[in-house]
Design a protein around this motif. Structure first.
Motif, mmCIF file in Angstrom:
data_model
loop_
_atom_site.group_PDB
_atom_site.id
_atom_site.type_symbol
_atom_site.label_atom_id
_atom_site.label_comp_id
_atom_site.label_asym_id
_atom_site.label_seq_id
_atom_site.Cartn_x
_atom_site.Cartn_y
_atom_site.Cartn_z
ATOM 1 N N ASN A 1 1.015 -1.425 0.105
ATOM 2 C CA ASN A 1 0.282 0.080 -0.490
ATOM 3 C C ASN A 1 1.046 1.550 0.010
ATOM 4 O O ASN A 1 2.008 1.481 -0.015
ATOM 5 C CB ASN A 1 -0.810 -0.242 1.421
ATOM 6 N N TRP A 2 0.323 2.311 -0.329
ATOM 7 C CA TRP A 2 1.435 3.504 -0.626
ATOM 8 C C TRP A 2 1.954 3.956 1.067
ATOM 9 O O TRP A 2 2.752 4.616 1.148
ATOM 10 C CB TRP A 2 -0.024 4.893 0.023
ATOM 11 N N ASP A 3 1.489 3.210 1.980
ATOM 12 C CA ASP A 3 2.208 4.022 3.358
ATOM 13 C C ASP A 3 2.888 2.397 3.869
ATOM 14 O O ASP A 3 3.727 2.485 5.044
ATOM 15 C CB ASP A 3 0.858 3.181 4.806
ATOM 16 N N GLY A 4 3.288 1.626 3.025
ATOM 17 C CA GLY A 4 4.498 0.218 2.638
ATOM 18 C C GLY A 4 3.706 -0.641 3.364
ATOM 19 O O GLY A 4 4.445 -1.908 3.639
ATOM 20 N N ARG B 1 7.663 6.509 8.179
ATOM 21 C CA ARG B 1 6.772 6.454 9.872
ATOM 22 C C ARG B 1 7.096 6.845 10.834
ATOM 23 O O ARG B 1 8.288 5.654 11.311
ATOM 24 C CB ARG B 1 5.898 5.850 9.252
ATOM 25 N N GLY B 2 7.076 7.271 11.477
ATOM 26 C CA GLY B 2 7.039 7.081 13.866
ATOM 27 C C GLY B 2 8.617 8.146 13.779
ATOM 28 O O GLY B 2 8.675 7.409 14.757
ATOM 29 N N ASP C 1 11.144 11.451 12.599
ATOM 30 C CA ASP C 1 11.777 12.947 12.625
ATOM 31 C C ASP C 1 13.176 13.002 11.568
ATOM 32 O O ASP C 1 12.630 14.162 11.133
ATOM 33 C CB ASP C 1 10.718 13.940 13.738
ATOM 34 N N ILE C 2 13.396 11.944 11.712
ATOM 35 C CA ILE C 2 14.370 11.963 11.007
ATOM 36 C C ILE C 2 14.468 12.185 9.520
ATOM 37 O O ILE C 2 13.598 10.916 8.929
ATOM 38 C CB ILE C 2 15.609 11.268 11.318
ATOM 39 N N LYS C 3 15.286 12.912 9.261
ATOM 40 C CA LYS C 3 15.290 12.494 7.442
ATOM 41 C C LYS C 3 16.365 11.869 6.673
ATOM 42 O O LYS C 3 17.321 11.483 7.202
ATOM 43 C CB LYS C 3 15.818 14.017 7.001
ATOM 44 N N VAL C 4 16.006 10.674 6.346
ATOM 45 C CA VAL C 4 16.920 9.951 5.320
ATOM 46 C C VAL C 4 16.602 9.879 3.647
ATOM 47 O O VAL C 4 14.877 10.501 3.283
ATOM 48 C CB VAL C 4 15.866 8.147 6.262
ATOM 49 N N PHE C 5 17.264 9.706 2.876
ATOM 50 C CA PHE C 5 17.279 9.475 1.678
ATOM 51 C C PHE C 5 17.808 7.751 1.303
ATOM 52 O O PHE C 5 18.329 6.579 1.911
ATOM 53 C CB PHE C 5 19.007 10.305 1.434
ATOM 54 N N GLN C 6 17.212 7.762 0.511
ATOM 55 C CA GLN C 6 17.013 6.126 -0.530
ATOM 56 C C GLN C 6 18.439 5.812 -0.935
ATOM 57 O O GLN C 6 18.546 7.103 -2.229
ATOM 58 C CB GLN C 6 15.312 6.317 -1.051
ATOM 59 N N VAL C 7 18.717 4.908 -0.493
ATOM 60 C CA VAL C 7 19.568 4.124 -1.247
ATOM 61 C C VAL C 7 19.384 3.220 -2.592
ATOM 62 O O VAL C 7 19.050 2.307 -1.424
ATOM 63 C CB VAL C 7 20.991 3.619 -0.856
ATOM 64 N N LEU C 8 19.836 2.397 -3.359
ATOM 65 C CA LEU C 8 19.668 1.583 -3.777
ATOM 66 C C LEU C 8 20.785 0.847 -4.674
ATOM 67 O O LEU C 8 21.349 1.635 -5.170
ATOM 68 C CB LEU C 8 18.633 1.665 -5.280
ATOM 69 N N ILE C 9 21.257 -0.851 -3.815
ATOM 70 C CA ILE C 9 21.929 -1.647 -3.971
ATOM 71 C C ILE C 9 22.101 -2.978 -4.890
ATOM 72 O O ILE C 9 21.659 -3.393 -4.587
ATOM 73 C CB ILE C 9 22.691 -2.164 -2.737
ATOM 74 N N LYS C 10 21.934 -2.452 -6.154
ATOM 75 C CA LYS C 10 22.228 -3.899 -7.204
ATOM 76 C C LYS C 10 23.807 -5.159 -6.845
ATOM 77 O O LYS C 10 24.986 -4.785 -5.808
ATOM 78 C CB LYS C 10 23.060 -3.777 -8.139
ATOM 79 N N LEU C 11 22.835 -6.212 -6.449
ATOM 80 C CA LEU C 11 23.499 -7.523 -5.924
ATOM 81 C C LEU C 11 24.079 -7.918 -7.281
ATOM 82 O O LEU C 11 23.200 -7.803 -8.472
ATOM 83 C CB LEU C 11 22.341 -8.621 -5.334
#
Length: 415
Positions: A233-236, A308-309, A311-321
């Motif tokens: 869903n949109w919320d994961g 969610r849950g 207030d810390i900002k995080v950045f998405q990182v994608l790692i190819k296997l």
């Protein structure tokens, strides 16, 4: 062994114990100071994150894509095979709750029955009306034929009688012509009404057929081979039995390509500055501690997001296997060691051994039976240690905490 030799050995042992004690505990009684040696070797800086394995390519298994056409905004998942089930093309995957469609089918059936009744009634009315018109035309033609016979037989009648018969015949011909024109108009009107009612019947019948087809599509089958993974869903959260699917996203599950896997993880604002595309990564899996795979950073988000849950900002990182493993499945928790940089044959000490004052960085170094405050030049660091570029040599001993009584000592500065 004589007593003199024993005495000498005992004295030497006591002296050794004294030196060892002073080496590790040079200050006041009861204080414990930790020391470490300056090490030389390869220096690694890693960012360690937790992530989730996912496929970079997957085939979506969707419910009906025409829910909006029938104003079905949210449809619940009534049944769904277990996540991880291996399916082949045509195998059963799940079923949606058909109650809302069943209601529309019932309404359509009632409407169709009503329209068919109207169609039959209109057909009967049209048939009766046109039959009456045709009988009227026939009666008029018989009347004309009688008038012609009378006119033919009236050659010996007075002129007035003949004239009257001629007028009646002329009037009958006029009435017949008008009747024929009216019949054509009424026939077109009747046809138009039949078409109108018939169109309504066809429209409702088509809607009913579409609803029945939609009802059948609520039972969902796989259109390929693979392993079932639930859609999110949109919320994961994962879609499951009881979840709703919307007309804008009717996907309920997917068939991931297990030969094309990646780890999706998030890094905080401090670590994201170190992470760049194409950096090497060591990837571990909580479910299989013995498995470790190589990977490569393929994408680093430029914009942070708030999970969610928190207030810390995080950045998405994608790692190819880099490679495949039959044990790896989407959704598994991954441990990612991203190598941000590596230095060969450098000196390093723990971060705890570094102190600073007035922009001067220094350490407490073991110097014989004493302690020296020595200025050092530091380089890159990781979460545990820092590179020493100047001020120390390999094997020297430094303190990890401040020895008492040496805080006011002068710092031995570098030349």
């Amino acid at each position: 062994m004589n007593k003199k030799r024993i005495a000498i050995i005992s004295v030497a042992a006591l002296i050794a114990i004294y030196f060892i004690y002073n080496y590790f505990s040079p200050d006041s009684e009861g204080d414990v100071y930790l020391t470490t040696e300056v090490k030389k070797g390869d220096f690694l800086s890693e960012v360690i994150t937790s992530g989730e394995a996912q496929s970079t390519s997957s085939k979506k298994i969707k419910g009906p894509d025409n829910l909006r056409k029938f104003r079905l905004n949210n449809v619940k998942i009534q049944d769904l095979v277990a996540e991880g089930t291996i399916v082949k093309k045509g195998d059963y995957v799940g079923r949606l709750d058909p109650s809302s469609v069943n209601e529309q089918i019932l309404d359509a059936e009632l409407n169709l029955e009503n329209q068919l009744s109207k169609y039959t009634q209109q057909q009967l009315d049209t048939t009766l009306t046109l039959k009456q018109e045709r009988n009227s035309i026939k009666d008029l033609r018989f009347s004309m034929e009688e008038t012609r016979l009378e006119l033919k037989q009236s050659i010996y009648e007075p002129p007035a009688t003949i004239k009257k018969l001629e007028i009646n015949l002329e009037k009958a011909e006029r009435d017949l012509k008008e009747k024929l024109e009216n019949y054509k108009i009424k026939k077109r009107q009747a046809n138009a009404k039949m078409v109108e009612v018939g169109t309504q019947v066809s429209k409702i019948r088509k809607k009913l057929n579409d609803l029945i087809k939609l009802q059948k599509s609520f039972t969902i089958f796989s259109d390929g081979n693979g392993m079932i993974t639930y859609d999110k869903n949109w919320d994961g959260s994962k879609k499951k039995v009881g979840s709703d699917i919307s007309p804008w996203n009717p996907t309920i599950a997917s068939l991931p390509d297990l030969t094309k896997m990646e780890s999706k993880t998030y890094a905080n604002e401090v670590d994201i500055r170190k992470i760049k595309k194409d950096l090497p990564v060591k990837i571990g899996f909580d479910a299989f501690p013995d498995i470790e795979m190589d990977g490569t950073v393929t994408s680093v988000a430029n914009v942070g997001e708030t999970k969610r849950g928190s207030d810390i900002k995080v950045f998405q990182v994608l790692i190819k296997l880099n490679g495949t493993n039959d044990n790896i499945r989407p959704g598994m928790t991954t441990s990612n060691k991203i190598l941000t940089f590596e230095r060969k044959d450098v000196l390093s000490i723990p971060l705890e051994a570094i102190f600073s004052k007035d922009s001067i960085t220094y350490v407490y170094k073991k110097s014989g039976f004493s302690i020296e405050k020595k200025q050092v030049i530091i380089g890159d660091s990781n979460n545990d240690a820092v590179i020493i570029t100047e001020g120390l040599t390999e094997g020297e001993v430094v303190y990890l905490n401040k020895p008492d009584g040496y805080e006011k000592e002068q710092i031995a500065k570098l030349n």
